[in-house]
Enzyme design. Structure first.
Site, PDB file in Angstrom:
ATOM      1  N   THR A 121       8.348   4.966 -64.533  1.00 31.51           N
ATOM      2  CA  THR A 121       9.596   5.712 -64.360  1.00 31.51           C
ATOM      3  C   THR A 121       9.658   6.966 -65.231  1.00 31.51           C
ATOM      4  OG1 THR A 121      11.969   5.537 -64.812  1.00 31.51           O
ATOM      5  CG2 THR A 121      10.575   4.056 -66.044  1.00 31.51           C
ATOM      6  N   ASP A 122      10.430   7.957 -64.777  1.00 29.54           N
ATOM      7  CA  ASP A 122      10.657   9.166 -65.593  1.00 29.54           C
ATOM      8  C   ASP A 122      11.412   8.833 -66.880  1.00 29.54           C
ATOM      9  OD1 ASP A 122      13.160   8.633 -64.451  1.00 29.54           O
ATOM     10  OD2 ASP A 122      13.455  10.631 -63.620  1.00 29.54           O
ATOM     11  N   GLU A 123      12.089   7.667 -66.906  1.00 28.28           N
ATOM     12  CA  GLU A 123      12.917   7.339 -68.085  1.00 28.28           C
ATOM     13  C   GLU A 123      12.078   7.171 -69.354  1.00 28.28           C
ATOM     14  OE1 GLU A 123      16.158   4.660 -67.733  1.00 28.28           O
ATOM     15  OE2 GLU A 123      16.595   5.268 -65.677  1.00 28.28           O
ATOM     16  N   TYR A 145      15.248  -0.956 -71.429  1.00 28.15           N
ATOM     17  CA  TYR A 145      14.509  -0.847 -70.161  1.00 28.15           C
ATOM     18  C   TYR A 145      13.367   0.167 -70.302  1.00 28.15           C
ATOM     19  CZ  TYR A 145      13.298   1.049 -65.566  1.00 28.15           C
ATOM     20  OH  TYR A 145      12.591   1.513 -64.479  1.00 28.15           O
ATOM     21  N   LYS A 149       9.222  -0.311 -70.548  1.00 28.67           N
ATOM     22  CA  LYS A 149       8.383   0.308 -69.510  1.00 28.67           C
ATOM     23  C   LYS A 149       7.343   1.224 -70.174  1.00 28.67           C
ATOM     24  CE  LYS A 149       8.633   0.338 -65.497  1.00 28.67           C
ATOM     25  NZ  LYS A 149       7.968  -0.532 -64.472  1.00 28.67           N
TER      26      LYS A 149
HETATM   27  P1  NAD Z   1      14.068  -3.961 -58.037  1.00 24.15           P
HETATM   28  O1  NAD Z   1      14.884  -4.443 -59.177  1.00 24.15           O
HETATM   29  O2  NAD Z   1      14.713  -3.694 -56.726  1.00 24.15           O
HETATM   30  O3  NAD Z   1      12.866  -4.984 -57.746  1.00 24.15           O
HETATM   31  C1  NAD Z   1      12.091  -5.564 -58.770  1.00 24.15           C
HETATM   32  C2  NAD Z   1      11.275  -6.681 -58.124  1.00 24.15           C
HETATM   33  O4  NAD Z   1      10.430  -7.262 -59.135  1.00 24.15           O
HETATM   34  C3  NAD Z   1      12.135  -7.818 -57.561  1.00 24.15           C
HETATM   35  O5  NAD Z   1      11.655  -8.205 -56.302  1.00 24.15           O
HETATM   36  C4  NAD Z   1      11.983  -8.934 -58.582  1.00 24.15           C
HETATM   37  O6  NAD Z   1      12.137 -10.229 -58.039  1.00 24.15           O
HETATM   38  C5  NAD Z   1      10.554  -8.674 -59.059  1.00 24.15           C
HETATM   39  N1  NAD Z   1      10.297  -9.210 -60.406  1.00 24.15           N
HETATM   40  C6  NAD Z   1      11.048  -9.020 -61.528  1.00 24.15           C
HETATM   41  N2  NAD Z   1      10.479  -9.659 -62.567  1.00 24.15           N
HETATM   42  C7  NAD Z   1       9.354 -10.247 -62.112  1.00 24.15           C
HETATM   43  C8  NAD Z   1       8.340 -11.041 -62.712  1.00 24.15           C
HETATM   44  N3  NAD Z   1       8.394 -11.344 -63.993  1.00 24.15           N
HETATM   45  N4  NAD Z   1       7.316 -11.452 -61.943  1.00 24.15           N
HETATM   46  C9  NAD Z   1       7.254 -11.161 -60.619  1.00 24.15           C
HETATM   47  N5  NAD Z   1       8.203 -10.433 -59.991  1.00 24.15           N
HETATM   48  C10 NAD Z   1       9.237  -9.972 -60.732  1.00 24.15           C
HETATM   49  O7  NAD Z   1      13.298  -2.680 -58.577  1.00 24.15           O
HETATM   50  P2  NAD Z   1      12.889  -1.314 -57.886  1.00 24.15           P
HETATM   51  O8  NAD Z   1      14.009  -0.364 -58.028  1.00 24.15           O
HETATM   52  O9  NAD Z   1      12.292  -1.590 -56.575  1.00 24.15           O
HETATM   53  O10 NAD Z   1      11.750  -0.826 -58.913  1.00 24.15           O
HETATM   54  C11 NAD Z   1      10.386  -1.192 -58.714  1.00 24.15           C
HETATM   55  C12 NAD Z   1       9.544  -0.519 -59.789  1.00 24.15           C
HETATM   56  O11 NAD Z   1       9.694   0.907 -59.715  1.00 24.15           O
HETATM   57  C13 NAD Z   1       9.909  -0.909 -61.214  1.00 24.15           C
HETATM   58  O12 NAD Z   1       8.728  -1.059 -61.943  1.00 24.15           O
HETATM   59  C14 NAD Z   1      10.732   0.268 -61.723  1.00 24.15           C
HETATM   60  O13 NAD Z   1      10.611   0.392 -63.118  1.00 24.15           O
HETATM   61  C15 NAD Z   1      10.079   1.409 -60.988  1.00 24.15           C
HETATM   62  N6  NAD Z   1      10.929   2.583 -60.734  1.00 24.15           N
HETATM   63  C16 NAD Z   1      12.175   2.416 -60.176  1.00 24.15           C
HETATM   64  C17 NAD Z   1      12.936   3.559 -59.888  1.00 24.15           C
HETATM   65  C18 NAD Z   1      14.323   3.447 -59.252  1.00 24.15           C
HETATM   66  O14 NAD Z   1      15.027   4.440 -59.184  1.00 24.15           O
HETATM   67  N7  NAD Z   1      14.742   2.285 -58.752  1.00 24.15           N
HETATM   68  C19 NAD Z   1      12.431   4.825 -60.168  1.00 24.15           C
HETATM   69  C20 NAD Z   1      11.163   4.940 -60.743  1.00 24.15           C
HETATM   70  C21 NAD Z   1      10.420   3.803 -61.008  1.00 24.15           C
HETATM   71  O1  DAU Z   2      15.043   7.476 -63.318  1.00 28.18           O
HETATM   72  C1  DAU Z   2      14.450   6.350 -62.743  1.00 28.18           C
HETATM   73  C2  DAU Z   2      15.306   5.154 -63.024  1.00 28.18           C
HETATM   74  O2  DAU Z   2      16.461   5.284 -62.207  1.00 28.18           O
HETATM   75  C3  DAU Z   2      14.624   3.827 -62.772  1.00 28.18           C
HETATM   76  O3  DAU Z   2      13.543   3.703 -63.635  1.00 28.18           O
HETATM   77  C4  DAU Z   2      15.607   2.667 -62.974  1.00 28.18           C
HETATM   78  O4  DAU Z   2      14.989   1.448 -62.642  1.00 28.18           O
HETATM   79  C5  DAU Z   2      16.801   2.887 -62.081  1.00 28.18           C
HETATM   80  O5  DAU Z   2      17.766   1.894 -62.306  1.00 28.18           O
HETATM   81  C6  DAU Z   2      17.413   4.260 -62.339  1.00 28.18           C
HETATM   82  O6  DAU Z   2      18.023   4.316 -63.646  1.00 28.18           O
HETATM   83  P1  DAU Z   2      19.424   5.048 -63.885  1.00 28.18           P
HETATM   84  O7  DAU Z   2      20.033   4.512 -65.110  1.00 28.18           O
HETATM   85  O8  DAU Z   2      19.283   6.525 -63.786  1.00 28.18           O
HETATM   86  O9  DAU Z   2      20.182   4.531 -62.551  1.00 28.18           O
HETATM   87  P2  DAU Z   2      21.648   3.954 -62.322  1.00 28.18           P
HETATM   88  O10 DAU Z   2      21.803   3.838 -60.829  1.00 28.18           O
HETATM   89  O11 DAU Z   2      21.950   2.774 -63.148  1.00 28.18           O
HETATM   90  O12 DAU Z   2      22.556   5.155 -62.824  1.00 28.18           O
HETATM   91  C7  DAU Z   2      22.418   6.474 -62.297  1.00 28.18           C
HETATM   92  C8  DAU Z   2      23.418   7.365 -63.033  1.00 28.18           C
HETATM   93  O13 DAU Z   2      24.735   6.969 -62.657  1.00 28.18           O
HETATM   94  C9  DAU Z   2      23.359   7.245 -64.529  1.00 28.18           C
HETATM   95  O14 DAU Z   2      23.631   8.509 -65.112  1.00 28.18           O
HETATM   96  C10 DAU Z   2      24.485   6.275 -64.875  1.00 28.18           C
HETATM   97  C11 DAU Z   2      25.509   6.570 -63.791  1.00 28.18           C
HETATM   98  N1  DAU Z   2      26.346   5.417 -63.389  1.00 28.18           N
HETATM   99  C12 DAU Z   2      25.727   4.262 -63.037  1.00 28.18           C
HETATM  100  C13 DAU Z   2      26.462   3.151 -62.672  1.00 28.18           C
HETATM  101  C14 DAU Z   2      25.776   1.852 -62.311  1.00 28.18           C
HETATM  102  C15 DAU Z   2      27.732   5.531 -63.344  1.00 28.18           C
HETATM  103  O15 DAU Z   2      28.293   6.600 -63.629  1.00 28.18           O
HETATM  104  N2  DAU Z   2      28.462   4.432 -62.989  1.00 28.18           N
HETATM  105  C16 DAU Z   2      27.887   3.244 -62.666  1.00 28.18           C
HETATM  106  O16 DAU Z   2      28.647   2.279 -62.374  1.00 28.18           O
END
Ligand code: NAD
Ligand code: DAU
Length: 333
Positions: A121-123, A145, A149
């Site tokens: 992730t970019d985070e 988180y 990561k």
């Molecule tokens: P998600 O929370 O929707 O899915 C995570 C999946 O991992 C689920 O199916 C869960 O059951 C599985 N999981 C969790 N712990 C596990 C374990 N210990 N063993 C096996 N399976 C396990 O997440 P997502 O949003 O699809 O993110 C997937 C990946 O992409 C993550 O690594 C996240 O850090 C990365 N990522 C997410 C975002 C975003 O915006 N959502 C952006 C950049 C990178």
């Molecule tokens: O940048 C990539 C990341 O994006 C991934 O690695 C993470 O897994 C994914 O959860 C996401 O993280 P963020 O913290 O950016 O996403 P989230 O949807 O939780 O929040 C997006 C923005 O919105 C953030 O600035 C917080 C704000 N927010 C979020 C929630 C849940 C609100 O203002 N209100 C809310 O209730």
């Protein structure tokens, strides 16, 4: 190629599996623990495909990983705890899955000489007020988180430097699209707006995120798996940046609701102000984002409107308790 996709029952992993089965002749085994975020529903349209199989198990369980890696050529690891707010209230699982789980997978890949892609992730770079991060930017994570990561990314790269494992790290910006858990900003706001419920915006709502449609991240990860240089990191930044409040106002318009539903609530501790990620290095491998934010957001709102069967079980289940703890108020159905 036979692929092991860990965390393939989640939002991005299931999208990657679907895209990959459509685009090439890979066989795919999914290993997923099925936490609250993992759902068989996310893969149900693929169940009849002979090239697809599913195993329930945790990446930190060496026996489950050994059985799942049998006969595979490469591992793509999506498995993670992914919600920043949960990492603040309950960080334990983040350490277990990201540190121990990644280690167990790397050991299995090392024993078998497998190519290994870590989805990240970019985070891990932390917040940036101007400009964009590239792959040489220092890691400065702010939350449990992103810190766990970042630790996992470093462990992955060490397996290339120390053992010569073919590792790749692929860092994406904020994803959105169908099948994202309603705890995340966009689906939460869409579903609350459709229900006529309040929309909880953290702080002043001026935090900026760099939005990437989920199919574009899936194709970026596929590009890195197929053509990335071992040992390298690739950033996959989205085409558009947007302040949260602008995203929320656009969602209200698309759901035909007015701005009186916006509720400015207490800010997230350690809340990163802005994320911005470049994509030059992955673009040089031939990748480009296909979906602009305006178009992707419209498509996403339409998907949630048309697929209540997918989100109703979540909104009527344990998520309600999470919501009450997180926001101090009941979720309206
Ligand atoms: P998600 O929370 O929707 O899915 C995570 C999946 O991992 C689920 O199916 C869960 O059951 C599985 N999981 C969790 N712990 C596990 C374990 N210990 N063993 C096996 N399976 C396990 O997440 P997502 O949003 O699809 O993110 C997937 C990946 O992409 C993550 O690594 C996240 O850090 C990365 N990522 C997410 C975002 C975003 O915006 N959502 C952006 C950049 C990178
Ligand atoms: O940048 C990539 C990341 O994006 C991934 O690695 C993470 O897994 C994914 O959860 C996401 O993280 P963020 O913290 O950016 O996403 P989230 O949807 O939780 O929040 C997006 C923005 O919105 C953030 O600035 C917080 C704000 N927010 C979020 C929630 C849940 C609100 O203002 N209100 C809310 O209730």
């Amino acid at each position: 190629m036979r692929l092991l996709v860990c965390g393939g029952a989640g939002f991005i992993g299931s999208n990657f599996v679907r895209t990959r089965l459509r685009a090439c002749d890979d066989e795919i085994v999914v290993l997923d623990k099925l936490t609250y975020a993992g759902r068989r529903e996310n893969l149900q349209d693929l169940e009849g495909d002979p090239r697809f199989s599913f195993r329930q198990g945790a990446i930190e369980d060496p026996a489950a990983v050994a059985a799942a890696t049998d006969g595979v050529d490469a591992v793509v690891n999506f498995a993670a705890e992914t919600h920043v707010d949960r990492s603040i209230s309950e960080p334990d699982a983040f350490v277990r899955t990201h540190a121990l789980g990644t280690f167990v997978l790397l050991e299995a890949a090392r024993e078998r000489g497998l190519r290994y892609v870590q989805v990240s992730t970019d985070e891990v770079y932390g917040s940036i007020l101007e400009g964009s991060f590239d792959e040489s930017s220092p890691l400065a994570p702010s939350s449990p988180y992103s810190a766990t990561k970042a630790g996992a990314d470093l462990l992955v790269s060490s397996y290339h430097a120390t053992f010569g494992l073919e590792t790749l790290v692929c860092r994406g910006s904020n994803n959105y699209g169908p099948r994202q858990h309603p705890e995340k900003l966009i689906p939460l706001m869409v579903l609350n707006a459709l229900a006529g419920d309040r929309l909880p915006v953290y702080g002043d709502g001026l935090n900026v995120r760099n939005w990437l449609y989920v199919e574009d991240f899936a194709s970026g990860i596929g590009t890195v798996l197929d053509r990335g240089v071992a040992g390298e990191v690739y950033n996959v930044g989205g085409p558009d940046e947007c302040a949260n409040i602008v995203v929320v106002r656009r969602i209200l318009e698309l759901c035909r609701r007015d701005e009186s539903l916006i509720d400015h609530v207490a800010d997230r501790p350690g809340h990163d102000r802005r994320y911005s990620l470049g994509a030059d290095k992955v673009s040089a491998l031939g990748w480009a984002a296909a979906t602009a934010f305006d178009e992707g957001l419209e498509r996403t709102v339409a998907w949630y409107r048309d697929n209540a069967w997918w989100w109703e079980p979540i909104r009527s289940g344990a998520y309600r308790d999470y919501y009450l703890r997180q926001y101090g108020r009941e979720l309206r159905s």
